[in-house]
Design a protein around this motif. Sequence first.
Motif, PDB file in Angstrom:
ATOM      1  N   UNK A 148      11.652   9.889  -7.523  1.00  0.00           N
ATOM      2  CA  UNK A 148      11.502  11.306  -7.162  1.00  0.00           C
ATOM      3  C   UNK A 148      11.032  11.499  -5.718  1.00  0.00           C
ATOM      4  N   UNK A 149      11.551  10.678  -4.823  1.00  0.00           N
ATOM      5  CA  UNK A 149      11.204  10.795  -3.416  1.00  0.00           C
ATOM      6  C   UNK A 149       9.883  10.153  -3.027  1.00  0.00           C
ATOM      7  N   UNK A 178       4.234  -1.079  -4.004  1.00  0.00           N
ATOM      8  CA  UNK A 178       4.340  -2.264  -3.164  1.00  0.00           C
ATOM      9  C   UNK A 178       4.778  -1.934  -1.754  1.00  0.00           C
ATOM     10  N   UNK A 179       5.670  -0.960  -1.626  1.00  0.00           N
ATOM     11  CA  UNK A 179       6.199  -0.601  -0.307  1.00  0.00           C
ATOM     12  C   UNK A 179       5.147   0.023   0.606  1.00  0.00           C
ATOM     13  N   UNK A 180       4.205   0.766   0.044  1.00  0.00           N
ATOM     14  CA  UNK A 180       3.219   1.423   0.910  1.00  0.00           C
ATOM     15  C   UNK A 180       2.014   0.530   1.210  1.00  0.00           C
ATOM     16  N   UNK A 193       0.641   8.402   3.520  1.00  0.00           N
ATOM     17  CA  UNK A 193       2.012   8.845   3.249  1.00  0.00           C
ATOM     18  C   UNK A 193       2.143   9.452   1.850  1.00  0.00           C
ATOM     19  N   UNK A 194       1.468   8.865   0.892  1.00  0.00           N
ATOM     20  CA  UNK A 194       1.504   9.380  -0.478  1.00  0.00           C
ATOM     21  C   UNK A 194       0.789  10.727  -0.538  1.00  0.00           C
ATOM     22  N   UNK A 195      -0.358  10.811   0.104  1.00  0.00           N
ATOM     23  CA  UNK A 195      -1.100  12.082   0.115  1.00  0.00           C
ATOM     24  C   UNK A 195      -0.276  13.192   0.773  1.00  0.00           C
ATOM     25  N   UNK A 196       0.428  12.855   1.866  1.00  0.00           N
ATOM     26  CA  UNK A 196       1.290  13.846   2.518  1.00  0.00           C
ATOM     27  C   UNK A 196       2.431  14.269   1.600  1.00  0.00           C
TER      28      UNK A 196
END
Length: 157
Positions: free
Chosen positions: A37-38, A43-45, A109-112
């Motif tokens: 879902x975008x 693992x990537x972050x 990035x997740x928080x954004x």
Amino acid sequence: MSSAERQTGAAGAGTGLTDVARERLRAIADALIPAAHGMPSAGRIGVADGQLDRVLAARPDLVEPLGRALSGDPGEAPEDVLRRLQSDDPAANDALVLTVVGGYYTHPDVRRALKYDGQIPVLVRPEIIPNYVEEGLIDPVLERGSIYRPVPDEEEF
């Protein structure tokens, strides 16, 4: 983290986790939080890199059970690791999940992507009486007085 840092273990050396353990964590993290879902995968972050170091700096008590969770057969599938830990070592499972989730949701990035700016301070003005007080909504509770259940003695168990 650069490949040189991964090979030498220079980044996060204070965690006591080997590069093999970090690679295993990366695979397990992707199984726990896959890209969808975008949103990026865990693992990537970087939950096995810089985010891991941040989590363990805040919660050094997780180092030992996390190390247990990441030990074992490096060829074991991440889903099998999670199943095994749930039944055989719940404390290690909890440390693993908390580390992944904590590292993931604190990443900028997740928080954004979630549009979460974090906790924002709000000025409290004690001279302003809330509407629920002025309207008498808590009067019945105040009139009733304190009610509670006493804590049972250990002998009662």
